[in-house]
Structure formats: structure tokens, C-alpha cells
Design a protein around this motif. Sequence first.
Motif, mmCIF file in Angstrom:
data_model
loop_
_atom_site.group_PDB
_atom_site.id
_atom_site.type_symbol
_atom_site.label_atom_id
_atom_site.label_comp_id
_atom_site.label_asym_id
_atom_site.label_seq_id
_atom_site.Cartn_x
_atom_site.Cartn_y
_atom_site.Cartn_z
ATOM 1 N N LEU A 19 0.814 -1.217 0.000
ATOM 2 C CA LEU A 19 0.000 0.000 0.000
ATOM 3 C C LEU A 19 0.849 1.269 0.000
ATOM 4 N N GLN A 20 2.151 1.143 -0.150
ATOM 5 C CA GLN A 20 3.032 2.311 -0.106
ATOM 6 C C GLN A 20 2.960 3.127 -1.389
ATOM 7 N N THR A 21 3.150 4.441 -1.237
ATOM 8 C CA THR A 21 3.358 5.283 -2.402
ATOM 9 C C THR A 21 4.818 5.153 -2.838
ATOM 10 N N ALA A 22 5.090 5.576 -4.057
ATOM 11 C CA ALA A 22 6.459 5.476 -4.567
ATOM 12 C C ALA A 22 7.417 6.326 -3.722
ATOM 13 N N ASP A 23 6.985 7.525 -3.338
ATOM 14 C CA ASP A 23 7.869 8.407 -2.568
ATOM 15 C C ASP A 23 8.151 7.837 -1.175
ATOM 16 N N TYR A 24 7.145 7.268 -0.559
ATOM 17 C CA TYR A 24 7.318 6.663 0.772
ATOM 18 C C TYR A 24 8.296 5.493 0.671
ATOM 19 N N ALA A 25 8.094 4.623 -0.324
ATOM 20 C CA ALA A 25 8.978 3.472 -0.513
ATOM 21 C C ALA A 25 10.402 3.924 -0.791
ATOM 22 N N ARG A 26 10.553 4.964 -1.602
ATOM 23 C CA ARG A 26 11.891 5.455 -1.956
ATOM 24 C C ARG A 26 12.647 5.897 -0.701
ATOM 25 N N ASN A 27 11.976 6.600 0.171
ATOM 26 C CA ASN A 27 12.630 7.036 1.408
ATOM 27 C C ASN A 27 13.090 5.851 2.241
ATOM 28 N N LEU A 28 12.272 4.806 2.307
ATOM 29 C CA LEU A 28 12.657 3.621 3.080
ATOM 30 C C LEU A 28 13.871 2.935 2.465
ATOM 31 N N PHE A 29 13.849 2.734 1.155
ATOM 32 C CA PHE A 29 14.969 2.059 0.499
ATOM 33 C C PHE A 29 16.261 2.851 0.671
ATOM 34 N N GLU A 30 16.185 4.163 0.569
ATOM 35 C CA GLU A 30 17.389 4.983 0.717
ATOM 36 C C GLU A 30 17.931 4.912 2.144
ATOM 37 N N ARG A 31 17.036 4.903 3.119
ATOM 38 C CA ARG A 31 17.480 4.828 4.515
ATOM 39 C C ARG A 31 18.110 3.470 4.821
ATOM 40 N N TYR A 32 17.475 2.392 4.343
ATOM 41 C CA TYR A 32 18.018 1.059 4.593
ATOM 42 C C TYR A 32 19.350 0.860 3.875
ATOM 43 N N ALA A 33 19.464 1.375 2.655
ATOM 44 C CA ALA A 33 20.725 1.229 1.915
ATOM 45 C C ALA A 33 21.859 1.930 2.652
ATOM 46 N N GLU A 34 21.563 3.099 3.210
ATOM 47 C CA GLU A 34 22.587 3.824 3.965
ATOM 48 C C GLU A 34 22.941 3.074 5.245
ATOM 49 N N PHE A 35 21.927 2.571 5.924
ATOM 50 C CA PHE A 35 22.164 1.872 7.184
ATOM 51 C C PHE A 35 22.947 0.582 6.970
ATOM 52 N N ARG A 36 22.567 -0.190 5.947
ATOM 53 C CA ARG A 36 23.201 -1.486 5.708
ATOM 54 C C ARG A 36 24.407 -1.405 4.788
ATOM 55 N N ARG A 37 24.688 -0.205 4.276
ATOM 56 C CA ARG A 37 25.795 0.010 3.342
ATOM 57 C C ARG A 37 25.683 -0.927 2.134
ATOM 58 N N SER A 38 24.472 -1.072 1.642
ATOM 59 C CA SER A 38 24.213 -1.912 0.475
ATOM 60 C C SER A 38 24.157 -1.032 -0.775
ATOM 61 N N PRO A 39 24.209 -1.630 -1.972
ATOM 62 C CA PRO A 39 24.145 -0.842 -3.211
ATOM 63 C C PRO A 39 22.906 0.046 -3.238
ATOM 64 N N ARG A 40 23.075 1.241 -3.737
ATOM 65 C CA ARG A 40 21.968 2.202 -3.773
ATOM 66 C C ARG A 40 21.231 2.072 -5.106
ATOM 67 N N ASP A 41 20.117 1.375 -5.072
ATOM 68 C CA ASP A 41 19.321 1.156 -6.279
ATOM 69 C C ASP A 41 17.851 1.445 -5.991
ATOM 70 N N ALA A 42 17.615 2.541 -5.279
ATOM 71 C CA ALA A 42 16.267 2.855 -4.810
ATOM 72 C C ALA A 42 15.256 2.927 -5.949
ATOM 73 N N GLU A 43 15.644 3.532 -7.084
ATOM 74 C CA GLU A 43 14.670 3.699 -8.165
ATOM 75 C C GLU A 43 14.232 2.355 -8.730
#
Length: 282
Positions: free
Chosen positions: A126-150
Motif C-alpha cells: 500500500l506504499q506510495t512510490a515516494d514513501y517506498a523510496r525514502n525507506l529504500f534509501e534509509r536502509y541502503a545507507e544503514f546497511r551500506r548496500s548498493p543504492r538502487d532505490a529507483e
Amino acid sequence: MSTDYQRAREELGRRLRELRVESPDGRLTGTELARRLGWPQSKISKLENGRQTPTDDDLRAWAEVVGQPAVFPELRARLKGFESHIRSWRRQLAAGHAPVQENWNTLVNESRTLHVWNNHVVNGMLQTADYARNLFERYAEFRRSPRDAEDAVRARMKRQEWLYLPGRQLKVLMWEGALRAKVCPPEVLVAQLDRLLGVVGMDTIHLGIVPLDAALPLPPGGAFWILDDRLVTVEDWHAELWLDDAETIALYRRVWDTFAESAVYGTDAQQVIARVRRSIKV
């Protein structure tokens, strides 16, 4: 870490030690094996004692260096056997979030009914694209994983097409705290809540909100998914658990049913969402 998982990892370690000791070229010491592999000796010890999970590449290299490359399929099967239940985020996110989302798309597309409990963020279906994007960016930074939010966002949005297929049912319960979590800018959160207000009443969505002041017969616990009563997935900080035995699935269904008794639905759910929306200062 579960006892079963740790036991399986220790058994794999014993098998690795056995291969080292019984090398066709003669018994190898841990120090010699580490030298040949170019690894720290401590890694050999951790793998053999079940204190570290090997990768496919680790197992392949081990089999080749001890002179028994033909055992690699066996070792890999052992690894996949216990990893099928505990999927570490370190491994899953090695190539970024998008492949994980694509795997989830396949899992969801094979399902007709989803029972979900979310207590920390809005459910991904049920997430919007912008909400999901913020989550992916935060998790990528936290886990130091590849940044592929889009790419990850596109995959998650594609999954939501499932909601418009006949015969599908998303039965999702969310704690009010998940609606209030400020994991994105205020304007993004407002748009996300508007999205939730709009899905109440959809034929394929049964949305329940557990208000913060509702009596809870159980602590909120962790978020989980039940897929067609055949699989439960539970997300933790270190890993995603996949649980497929009937007794465990039944247990999680009892938990879901218990939270469902504390939830509000329809216009009452909309009132809770609207109340949270009004509290947000944009």
C-alpha cells in the motif's frame, strides 16, 4: 539465531573440517589451508566451528583447494537447505534492494491471500512510490548496500498490480504507530496517509488499524506475512525468516487473529488515519 539454523551451520562446519583432514593430497592444517586460500586463519576456524556462514564462493574455493571439487554441489545444497529458512540481509542485499523486491514479486504473484501484520511502517503493498523510496534509501545507507532505490521502487510498485487481480485478498493489520512513524518528510507521509484513506473499501483489501489506545492481548511483536497458509515470513534486523511448518504457520495465524480483534475497520479505520494526518505539520 535459531537452534536448528545453528545446528545445521555447525554440521556444515564439521563437513568442511572433514574434507580438509581427508584431502587426497594429504591432511591440511588450518594454517596451510588459509595460506592456499589467501584467507585469515580465523576464517577457517569460524567456518569449521559454525560461527560464520560461508558463501557459495567460499564453498567452491574450499572444495577445490582440498582437492575435492566434486563435493561442491553437496556443500551448496547443505548451505541452501538451512538458508532457505534464515535469509540474511547481508547476503540478500549484496546486489541491492531491487533483486529482493523482484523475488518478493514472484512470491506474492503465486499467492491468492495475504495476512499481514505491520507495526513499524506502512505495508509495502500500500506504499506510495515516494514513501517506498525514502525507506529504500534509509536502509541502503544503514546497511551500506548498493543504492538502487529507483529500481527497487519500480519493482515494489509493480507488485501492487496484484491488488487489482480477481480472487486476490490482502488482509492487512497495521498498528497506528506505523502510520505515525516519521521515516520520510511530512509531505510524503501525508500523501501516504491519503493513499490509505483511498484504499479503504476496495474489494481486494481488508484494512484494519489497531489504535494506539486499543487494548492489546499481546505485545505488538514483529511484523510478519502469511502467504496462503503455506509460508510465514518474519523480518528481523539481521535476516528474514521463512517458516513453512504447519504448526508455526498456525501459531502466526492465531497471532494475526488476536490483533484483528483489537483493530477497527471501514469508516472507523478512516477516522484513525485522518486523525494521524491532521496531526502532521507540513
